[in-house]
Design a protein around this motif. Structure first.
Motif, PDB file in Angstrom:
ATOM      1  N   LEU A 117       0.836  -1.207   0.000  1.00  0.00           N
ATOM      2  CA  LEU A 117       0.000   0.000   0.000  1.00  0.00           C
ATOM      3  C   LEU A 117       0.870   1.257   0.000  1.00  0.00           C
ATOM      4  CD1 LEU A 117      -2.815  -0.876   2.597  1.00  0.00           C
ATOM      5  CD2 LEU A 117      -2.760  -1.303   0.149  1.00  0.00           C
ATOM      6  N   ASN A 118       1.866   1.255   0.870  1.00  0.00           N
ATOM      7  CA  ASN A 118       2.681   2.464   1.001  1.00  0.00           C
ATOM      8  C   ASN A 118       3.517   2.711  -0.247  1.00  0.00           C
ATOM      9  OD1 ASN A 118       3.356   4.702   2.595  1.00  0.00           O
ATOM     10  ND2 ASN A 118       5.278   3.758   3.221  1.00  0.00           N
ATOM     11  N   TYR A 119       4.030   1.658  -0.850  1.00  0.00           N
ATOM     12  CA  TYR A 119       4.796   1.821  -2.096  1.00  0.00           C
ATOM     13  C   TYR A 119       3.936   2.490  -3.157  1.00  0.00           C
ATOM     14  CZ  TYR A 119       7.106   0.665  -6.489  1.00  0.00           C
ATOM     15  OH  TYR A 119       7.678   0.746  -7.741  1.00  0.00           O
ATOM     16  N   THR A 120       2.680   2.080  -3.235  1.00  0.00           N
ATOM     17  CA  THR A 120       1.794   2.605  -4.274  1.00  0.00           C
ATOM     18  C   THR A 120       1.394   4.045  -4.003  1.00  0.00           C
ATOM     19  OG1 THR A 120       0.938   0.360  -4.557  1.00  0.00           O
ATOM     20  CG2 THR A 120      -0.307   2.145  -5.569  1.00  0.00           C
ATOM     21  N   VAL A 121       1.005   4.339  -2.759  1.00  0.00           N
ATOM     22  CA  VAL A 121       0.515   5.697  -2.481  1.00  0.00           C
ATOM     23  C   VAL A 121       1.633   6.731  -2.485  1.00  0.00           C
ATOM     24  CG1 VAL A 121      -1.431   4.810  -1.151  1.00  0.00           C
ATOM     25  CG2 VAL A 121       0.663   5.493   0.047  1.00  0.00           C
ATOM     26  N   THR A 122       2.884   6.279  -2.381  1.00  0.00           N
ATOM     27  CA  THR A 122       3.997   7.242  -2.371  1.00  0.00           C
ATOM     28  C   THR A 122       4.763   7.265  -3.702  1.00  0.00           C
ATOM     29  OG1 THR A 122       5.438   5.583  -1.330  1.00  0.00           O
ATOM     30  CG2 THR A 122       4.312   7.128   0.130  1.00  0.00           C
ATOM     31  N   LEU A 123       4.136   6.770  -4.761  1.00  0.00           N
ATOM     32  CA  LEU A 123       4.789   6.813  -6.066  1.00  0.00           C
ATOM     33  C   LEU A 123       5.021   8.232  -6.560  1.00  0.00           C
ATOM     34  CD1 LEU A 123       3.051   3.880  -7.999  1.00  0.00           C
ATOM     35  CD2 LEU A 123       5.457   4.020  -7.309  1.00  0.00           C
ATOM     36  N   ASP A 124       4.211   9.172  -6.058  1.00  0.00           N
ATOM     37  CA  ASP A 124       4.331  10.568  -6.515  1.00  0.00           C
ATOM     38  C   ASP A 124       5.228  11.397  -5.599  1.00  0.00           C
ATOM     39  OD1 ASP A 124       2.659  10.625  -4.329  1.00  0.00           O
ATOM     40  OD2 ASP A 124       1.329  12.161  -5.144  1.00  0.00           O
ATOM     41  N   THR A 125       6.164  10.755  -4.916  1.00  0.00           N
ATOM     42  CA  THR A 125       7.083  11.480  -4.044  1.00  0.00           C
ATOM     43  C   THR A 125       7.873  12.530  -4.824  1.00  0.00           C
ATOM     44  OG1 THR A 125       7.311   9.611  -2.540  1.00  0.00           O
ATOM     45  CG2 THR A 125       9.078  11.232  -2.511  1.00  0.00           C
ATOM     46  N   LEU A 126       7.954  13.734  -4.249  1.00  0.00           N
ATOM     47  CA  LEU A 126       8.611  14.849  -4.910  1.00  0.00           C
ATOM     48  C   LEU A 126       9.830  15.309  -4.127  1.00  0.00           C
ATOM     49  CD1 LEU A 126       5.431  16.957  -5.813  1.00  0.00           C
ATOM     50  CD2 LEU A 126       6.664  15.360  -7.293  1.00  0.00           C
ATOM     51  N   GLY A 127      10.785  15.881  -4.842  1.00  0.00           N
ATOM     52  CA  GLY A 127      11.965  16.438  -4.196  1.00  0.00           C
ATOM     53  C   GLY A 127      11.678  17.811  -3.625  1.00  0.00           C
ATOM     54  N   PRO A 128      12.628  18.361  -2.836  1.00  0.00           N
ATOM     55  CA  PRO A 128      12.445  19.668  -2.204  1.00  0.00           C
ATOM     56  C   PRO A 128      12.745  20.810  -3.180  1.00  0.00           C
ATOM     57  CG  PRO A 128      14.538  18.753  -1.540  1.00  0.00           C
ATOM     58  CD  PRO A 128      13.881  17.715  -2.407  1.00  0.00           C
ATOM     59  N   VAL A 129      11.791  21.112  -4.045  1.00  0.00           N
ATOM     60  CA  VAL A 129      12.003  22.115  -5.089  1.00  0.00           C
ATOM     61  C   VAL A 129      11.572  23.497  -4.594  1.00  0.00           C
ATOM     62  CG1 VAL A 129      11.419  22.814  -7.433  1.00  0.00           C
ATOM     63  CG2 VAL A 129      11.620  20.377  -6.869  1.00  0.00           C
ATOM     64  N   SER A 130      12.513  24.434  -4.577  1.00  0.00           N
ATOM     65  CA  SER A 130      12.206  25.816  -4.197  1.00  0.00           C
ATOM     66  C   SER A 130      11.777  26.600  -5.429  1.00  0.00           C
ATOM     67  CB  SER A 130      13.432  26.483  -3.566  1.00  0.00           C
ATOM     68  OG  SER A 130      13.854  25.778  -2.410  1.00  0.00           O
ATOM     69  N   THR A 131      10.797  27.486  -5.237  1.00  0.00           N
ATOM     70  CA  THR A 131      10.294  28.298  -6.350  1.00  0.00           C
ATOM     71  C   THR A 131       9.952  29.690  -5.855  1.00  0.00           C
ATOM     72  OG1 THR A 131       8.037  27.518  -5.929  1.00  0.00           O
ATOM     73  CG2 THR A 131       9.292  26.322  -7.592  1.00  0.00           C
ATOM     74  N   GLY A 132      10.335  30.695  -6.625  1.00  0.00           N
ATOM     75  CA  GLY A 132       9.943  32.062  -6.310  1.00  0.00           C
ATOM     76  C   GLY A 132      10.272  32.451  -4.885  1.00  0.00           C
ATOM     77  N   ASP A 133       9.222  32.819  -4.137  1.00  0.00           N
ATOM     78  CA  ASP A 133       9.400  33.254  -2.757  1.00  0.00           C
ATOM     79  C   ASP A 133       9.281  32.111  -1.758  1.00  0.00           C
ATOM     80  OD1 ASP A 133       9.778  35.906  -3.480  1.00  0.00           O
ATOM     81  OD2 ASP A 133       7.636  36.363  -3.390  1.00  0.00           O
ATOM     82  N   LEU A 134       9.390  30.869  -2.244  1.00  0.00           N
ATOM     83  CA  LEU A 134       9.248  29.722  -1.355  1.00  0.00           C
ATOM     84  C   LEU A 134      10.512  28.880  -1.373  1.00  0.00           C
ATOM     85  CD1 LEU A 134       7.211  28.217   0.479  1.00  0.00           C
ATOM     86  CD2 LEU A 134       6.597  26.848  -1.513  1.00  0.00           C
TER      87      LEU A 134
END
Length: 407
Positions: free
Chosen positions: A62-79
């Motif tokens: 279950l956890n492998y499937t629900v975390t397939l969309d894991t994202l890196g720590p991408v900074s953008t603009g004022d964030l």
């Protein structure tokens, strides 16, 4: 050609039969919810099969499937987004950088849901949520990536959430992130709401922590495991995406209990009237007294005269407020901060949140209990593409607005 057509018709019929489940007419976008649930049920079936064959624990599938969309720590603009650790606990920090240099910001410790066993602060839905919170609130959001079952069990998840919170609440850490110590809150959804409530109680009563939370915001929190036959558990036991049996399985994994206990717990045999150990906690989950009439409807209490003593003997954490914050004493609740509790009509956990809101109010804590009549469990994390639900967007807007006004 005729054979191919016949097979296509049969396949379509079988698919429709699998996807379709009867849903309440008031639930938001029912066909979309059916499709979402069909996908999740399929994953659960695969996990159960892998577990039965001895290949791996079903939770890992279950956890492998629900975390397939894991994202890196991408900074953008004022964030600015960074992965780090607070007190040895992994966290993802979202810093709004749009203000004047040195300008004090608000801060929120956010704890994700997933039955203490699924999810991650790095999941796409939680990453987008925390980004939006950081920008709209002009705040620093600390998303806690606590360890999960089955690798760890209670109280490790609670300890991780508490350690990360205590680290962030240190004056020198708040100063490093330019956070106003008088404007820090704790929040979470589902199992994360459970951890947020438990952490709020501990921080409020721990004299060694100089900075306290100003608010606690709990999104359809799970708060007790004594009564699995509250009106909402009875009403929504077969409503996606959190079925009653699945919620009990999550509890058993979290508390490292025998999986066979699901059967006595389904009928409340683990808290039968002959078990005196439960007596001090009964009033704290007495839904006949704590719920509004609109929630109670015509449901009857399930309270067996005699039950299964072994469950409480082997799983004493069922009575531990760190695991079940609804069981906290009134004096503890009275010291916790102003609260926001969001519940959904089509959710087995509806009554957990409503009872907690009532007990907080009785203890003198200002509470805003917001209820969504067309909502279902987990809907706020489905406020974003590709699983966008209108009720998810409305819950998110209401939640962020309350934080903006009260933090």
């Amino acid at each position: 050609m005729k054979v191919a057509f016949a097979l296509a018709v049969i396949l379509a019929a079988l698919t429709a039969y699998y996807v379709y489940i009867p849903l309440p007419s008031t639930v938001s976008e029912p066909w979309k919810l059916m499709l979402l649930d069909a996908v999740f049920r399929s994953i659960v079936h695969v996990g159960n099969l892998a577990n039965a064959l001895g290949l791996t624990h079903y939770i890992r599938v279950l956890n492998y499937t629900v975390t397939l969309d894991t994202l890196g720590p991408v900074s953008t603009g004022d964030l600015r987004v960074t992965d780090t650790n607070f007190g040895g606990v992994e966290v993802r920090v979202y810093e709004w950088m749009g203000g004047e240099e040195g300008e004090a910001k608000r801060g929120v410790v956010y704890i994700h849901g997933g039955g203490w066993a699924l999810g991650s602060a790095r999941m796409g839905s939680y990453d987008v949520l925390c980004r939006q919170m950081s920008v709209e609130l002009k705040a620093v959001i600390v998303s806690v990536d606590y360890r999960l079952a089955p690798d760890v069990r209670f109280p490790v998840q609670y300890d991780d959430a508490l350690l990360a919170s205590k680290y962030f609440l240190q004056p020198h850490v708040l100063a490093r992130y330019s956070v106003d110590p008088d404007r820090v809150g704790v929040s979470g959804d589902s199992a994360g709401g459970n951890l947020a409530a438990a952490v709020a109680q501990q921080v409020a009563t721990d004299s060694s922590i100089p900075v306290k939370f100003k608010v606690q915001a709990l999104i359809y929190p799970v708060l007790q495991a004594l009564d699995f036959n509250t009106p909402s558990y009875q009403q929504n036991q077969h409503v996606p995406i959190l079925y009653r049996t699945l919620m009990i399985r999550f509890w058993l994994e979290y508390l490292d209990a025998d999986p066979s206990f699901i059967h006595p717990m389904l009928v409340n045999n683990h808290t039968s009237l002959d078990l005196s150990r439960v007596d001090p906690s009964r009033a704290k989950v007495d839904w006949e007294e704590l719920l509004p009439a609109a929630f109670k409807k015509g449901y009857k209490r399930v309270a067996p005269a005699r039950g299964t003593r072994r469950v409480l003997e082997e799983v004493p954490a069922l009575l531990d407020p760190r695991a079940a914050p609804l069981l906290a004493e009134r004096g503890v609740l009275a010291r916790t901060p102003r609260a926001y509790v969001l519940t959904c009509e089509h959710d087995v956990l509806r009554d957990d949140g409503a009872m907690y809101a009532r007990r907080l109010e009785e203890a003198g804590v200002p509470v805003e209990h917001v209820h969504f009549a067309d909502g279902f469990h987990g809907c706020m994390t489905f406020a974003f593409w590709p699983t966008h639900f209108a009720v998810g967007a409305r819950t998110l807007e209401n939640y962020v607005s309350w934080l903006d006004q009260n933090l």
